[in-house]
Design a protein around this motif. Structure first.
Motif, PDB file in Angstrom:
ATOM      1  N   ASN A   1      -5.153   5.650   5.005  1.00  0.00           N
ATOM      2  CA  ASN A   1      -4.127   5.894   5.890  1.00  0.00           C
ATOM      3  C   ASN A   1      -3.503   5.385   6.644  1.00  0.00           C
ATOM      4  N   THR A   2      -1.991   5.250   6.043  1.00  0.00           N
ATOM      5  CA  THR A   2      -1.134   4.777   6.529  1.00  0.00           C
ATOM      6  C   THR A   2       0.219   5.219   6.111  1.00  0.00           C
ATOM      7  N   ASP A   3       1.091   5.051   6.001  1.00  0.00           N
ATOM      8  CA  ASP A   3       2.379   6.016   5.490  1.00  0.00           C
ATOM      9  C   ASP A   3       2.905   5.616   3.599  1.00  0.00           C
ATOM     10  N   THR A   6      -2.146  -7.380  17.182  1.00  0.00           N
ATOM     11  CA  THR A   6      -3.796  -6.675  17.428  1.00  0.00           C
ATOM     12  C   THR A   6      -3.764  -5.108  17.477  1.00  0.00           C
ATOM     13  N   SER A   7      -2.219  -4.162  17.097  1.00  0.00           N
ATOM     14  CA  SER A   7      -3.023  -3.069  16.202  1.00  0.00           C
ATOM     15  C   SER A   7      -1.255  -3.159  15.787  1.00  0.00           C
ATOM     16  N   ASP A   8      -1.439  -1.118  15.450  1.00  0.00           N
ATOM     17  CA  ASP A   8       0.271  -0.838  15.208  1.00  0.00           C
ATOM     18  C   ASP A   8       0.285   0.244  15.868  1.00  0.00           C
ATOM     19  N   PRO A   9       0.819  -0.721  17.379  1.00  0.00           N
ATOM     20  CA  PRO A   9       1.211   0.513  18.592  1.00  0.00           C
ATOM     21  C   PRO A   9       2.247   2.176  17.903  1.00  0.00           C
ATOM     22  N   SER A  54     -15.087   5.636  14.339  1.00  0.00           N
ATOM     23  CA  SER A  54     -14.459   4.789  14.782  1.00  0.00           C
ATOM     24  C   SER A  54     -12.561   4.726  14.897  1.00  0.00           C
ATOM     25  N   LYS A  55     -12.783   4.622  13.523  1.00  0.00           N
ATOM     26  CA  LYS A  55     -10.933   4.601  13.593  1.00  0.00           C
ATOM     27  C   LYS A  55     -11.040   5.513  13.682  1.00  0.00           C
ATOM     28  N   ARG A  56     -11.866   7.343  14.153  1.00  0.00           N
ATOM     29  CA  ARG A  56     -11.232   8.239  14.235  1.00  0.00           C
ATOM     30  C   ARG A  56     -10.994   8.686  16.121  1.00  0.00           C
ATOM     31  N   GLY A  89      -7.004  -2.172  18.095  1.00  0.00           N
ATOM     32  CA  GLY A  89      -7.049  -1.474  16.862  1.00  0.00           C
ATOM     33  C   GLY A  89      -5.892   0.308  15.727  1.00  0.00           C
ATOM     34  N   CYS A  90      -6.286   0.241  15.775  1.00  0.00           N
ATOM     35  CA  CYS A  90      -5.140   0.663  14.613  1.00  0.00           C
ATOM     36  C   CYS A  90      -5.818   1.913  13.553  1.00  0.00           C
ATOM     37  N   PRO A  91      -5.409   3.278  13.670  1.00  0.00           N
ATOM     38  CA  PRO A  91      -6.123   4.484  13.298  1.00  0.00           C
ATOM     39  C   PRO A  91      -6.389   4.187  11.291  1.00  0.00           C
ATOM     40  N   GLY A  92      -5.122   3.506  10.645  1.00  0.00           N
ATOM     41  CA  GLY A  92      -5.544   2.770   9.326  1.00  0.00           C
ATOM     42  C   GLY A  92      -6.162   2.387   9.251  1.00  0.00           C
ATOM     43  N   THR A  93      -6.882   1.938   7.653  1.00  0.00           N
ATOM     44  CA  THR A  93      -7.666   1.206   7.247  1.00  0.00           C
ATOM     45  C   THR A  93      -7.644   0.285   6.069  1.00  0.00           C
ATOM     46  N   CYS A  94      -6.739  -0.376   6.305  1.00  0.00           N
ATOM     47  CA  CYS A  94      -6.084  -0.977   5.331  1.00  0.00           C
ATOM     48  C   CYS A  94      -6.986  -2.560   4.874  1.00  0.00           C
ATOM     49  N   GLU A  95      -7.725  -2.554   4.041  1.00  0.00           N
ATOM     50  CA  GLU A  95      -8.882  -2.460   3.671  1.00  0.00           C
ATOM     51  C   GLU A  95      -8.833  -4.236   3.952  1.00  0.00           C
ATOM     52  N   TYR A  96      -8.173  -5.289   2.719  1.00  0.00           N
ATOM     53  CA  TYR A  96      -8.098  -6.601   4.219  1.00  0.00           C
ATOM     54  C   TYR A  96      -7.082  -6.875   5.137  1.00  0.00           C
ATOM     55  N   CYS A  97      -7.097  -5.395   6.150  1.00  0.00           N
ATOM     56  CA  CYS A  97      -6.761  -5.979   7.465  1.00  0.00           C
ATOM     57  C   CYS A  97      -7.367  -7.353   8.325  1.00  0.00           C
ATOM     58  N   TYR A  98      -6.517  -7.963   9.242  1.00  0.00           N
ATOM     59  CA  TYR A  98      -6.793  -9.203   9.281  1.00  0.00           C
ATOM     60  C   TYR A  98      -8.084  -8.635  10.862  1.00  0.00           C
ATOM     61  N   LEU A  99      -7.639  -7.623  11.225  1.00  0.00           N
ATOM     62  CA  LEU A  99      -8.712  -6.739  12.474  1.00  0.00           C
ATOM     63  C   LEU A  99      -9.653  -6.234  12.072  1.00  0.00           C
ATOM     64  N   GLN A 100     -10.195  -6.784  10.376  1.00  0.00           N
ATOM     65  CA  GLN A 100     -11.659  -6.181  10.437  1.00  0.00           C
ATOM     66  C   GLN A 100     -12.462  -7.065  11.572  1.00  0.00           C
ATOM     67  N   THR A 106       5.310  -2.509  11.876  1.00  0.00           N
ATOM     68  CA  THR A 106       3.864  -1.201  11.592  1.00  0.00           C
ATOM     69  C   THR A 106       4.067  -0.839  10.367  1.00  0.00           C
ATOM     70  N   LYS A 107       3.340  -0.129  10.209  1.00  0.00           N
ATOM     71  CA  LYS A 107       3.292   0.436   8.750  1.00  0.00           C
ATOM     72  C   LYS A 107       3.528   1.834   8.455  1.00  0.00           C
ATOM     73  N   PHE A 108       3.712   1.825   9.322  1.00  0.00           N
ATOM     74  CA  PHE A 108       3.744   3.984   9.744  1.00  0.00           C
ATOM     75  C   PHE A 108       5.798   4.382  10.518  1.00  0.00           C
ATOM     76  N   SER A 109       5.520   5.282   9.901  1.00  0.00           N
ATOM     77  CA  SER A 109       7.255   6.118   9.770  1.00  0.00           C
ATOM     78  C   SER A 109       7.786   6.991  11.234  1.00  0.00           C
TER      79      SER A 109
HETATM   80  S1  SF4 Z   1      -1.877  -0.401   9.973  1.00  0.00           S
HETATM   81 FE1  SF4 Z   1      -1.623  -3.252   9.662  1.00  0.00          FE
HETATM   82  S2  SF4 Z   1      -3.228  -2.840  11.907  1.00  0.00           S
HETATM   83 FE2  SF4 Z   1      -3.268  -1.167  11.369  1.00  0.00          FE
HETATM   84  S3  SF4 Z   1      -5.267  -1.746   9.383  1.00  0.00           S
HETATM   85 FE3  SF4 Z   1      -3.549  -1.484   8.304  1.00  0.00          FE
HETATM   86  S4  SF4 Z   1      -2.672  -3.722   8.560  1.00  0.00           S
HETATM   87 FE4  SF4 Z   1      -4.656  -3.330   9.559  1.00  0.00          FE
END
Ligand code: SF4
Length: 338
Positions: free
Chosen positions: A205-207, A138-141, A56-58, A86-97, A170-173
């Motif tokens: 999978n975040t920056d 609900t995402s990191d657009p 799903s994350k891919r 949703g988001c391609p990041g896989t933060c273990e604690y993410c509340y989207l889990q 965002t957690k992306f650059s």
């Molecule tokens: S980058 Fe943000 S939205 Fe994406 S998995 Fe991590 S915490 Fe969740």
């Protein structure tokens, strides 16, 4: 980190009526991303929990948003809306889990004009009050902005609004396409930052921190209102030194420029029993401390109890960050600690 390229794209029937679908499919073709004609549910029905999560994350699904009634988004903004879920990041604690437990794929809403028309209605209804909207709840657009261009279009939309303001985090650059957009100071971009240790251990999978800080410096220099969310704040051996190093790093990236509009939001680590259950299934070797016995139980706004640090520890965290932020960024504002 390289920009996210999905392994496959699914297209829902209703998305075929929108031009953004074809813009994204054109990019997908150039990048050799397969377009799957089967349904996503059929394709994934025999996968284990971990296989399903990884697949799903891919995966990107192009679909439409039918949500006209917006949820409130306190304390960050009046309302929240989404261009992506949703988001391609896989933060273990993410509340989207928890929020997207059954649907961790990335869904791009291609009916952007309808979404923005709905926003216009909300802004007009509250005139002459300013209405603020959060785009990243609900995402990191930003993670898929190179494929959608949707955030840039939304920033332009808000640049023309006298009574509306946009916020995103965002957690992306992946923000270069926003640098030359005429934002008219109507959009605030915040970067979610943490120590190198936390990013490496939990924010897969975040920056990395340097990439996020470099992006923040560019956004700041492009005259956007800029802020930082330090979250989740974890206590571990050496946490004070690591968080201070992070703030010094940020100070150096901004050339020591202390701007009164720079803001900080502070969120301590928390979990719910529901998220604990999902995290342990998806990340069985997680190092996250999920022991509710050592936590304070608090009622959360989403209808679940959450477990946070006990009062004396959370007071220490709060005092520590208030002191350090004042030391390095004396003109900044701390919007909240929670
Ligand atoms: S980058 Fe943000 S939205 Fe994406 S998995 Fe991590 S915490 Fe969740």
């Amino acid at each position: 980190m390289k920009k996210f390229i999905p392994s496959q794209i699914f297209v829902e029937k209703e998305a075929l009526n929108y031009s953004l679908t074809y813009e994204i499919l054109k990019k997908a073709e150039n990048l050799n991303i397969p377009i799957i004609e089967d349904s996503f549910n059929k394709k994934t029905k025999n996968l284990s929990e971990q296989e399903f999560f990884a697949y799903s994350k891919r995966t990107i699904i192009l679909g439409i948003s039918k949500n006209k009634k917006l949820d409130s988004c306190k304390p960050s903004a009046d309302f929240q809306f989404s261009l992506v879920s949703g988001c391609p990041g896989t933060c273990e604690y993410c509340y989207l889990q928890t929020k997207h437990a059954a649907s961790p794929h990335i869904k791009i809403f291609v009916n952007i004009n309808e979404i923005l028309d709905n926003i216009q209605g909300y802004i007009d209804e509250s005139k002459p009050n300013i209405t603020t909207f959060e785009l990243a709840s609900t995402s990191d657009p930003i993670s898929v902005e190179h494929l959608t261009g949707s955030v840039a279009r939304t920033v332009e939309f808000f640049s023309k609004q006298e009574f509306g303001k946009l916020r995103l985090v965002t957690k992306f650059s992946n923000i270069d396409s926003l640098l030359n957009v005429n934002h008219n100071k109507k959009t605030k971009i915040r970067f979610s930052i943490n120590t190198d240790y936390i990013i490496k251990t939990y924010e897969h999978n975040t920056d990395n921190l340097q990439e996020r800080l470099d992006a923040a410096a560019k956004i700041f220099k492009a005259d956007y209102d800029t802020g930082f969310i330090i979250a989740p704040i974890f206590i571990y051996d050496g946490w004070k030194k690591d968080y201070e190093d992070m703030l010094i790093n940020l100070y150096n990236k901004l050339d020591g420029f202390s701007n009164s509009n720079l803001t900080f939001e502070l969120i301590q680590y928390r979990f719910t029993l529901k998220s604990k259950d999902i995290i342990l299934k998806r990340f069985p070797k997680t190092k996250l401390d999920l022991n509710e016995e050592t936590r304070l139980k608090k009622w959360g706004p989403y209808g679940y109890y959450k477990y946070v640090y006990p009062k004396e520890i959370s007071s220490e965290i709060k005092q520590y960050f208030y002191d350090k932020i004042k030391q390095y960024f004396p003109n900044s504002t701390i919007e909240y600690f929670t």
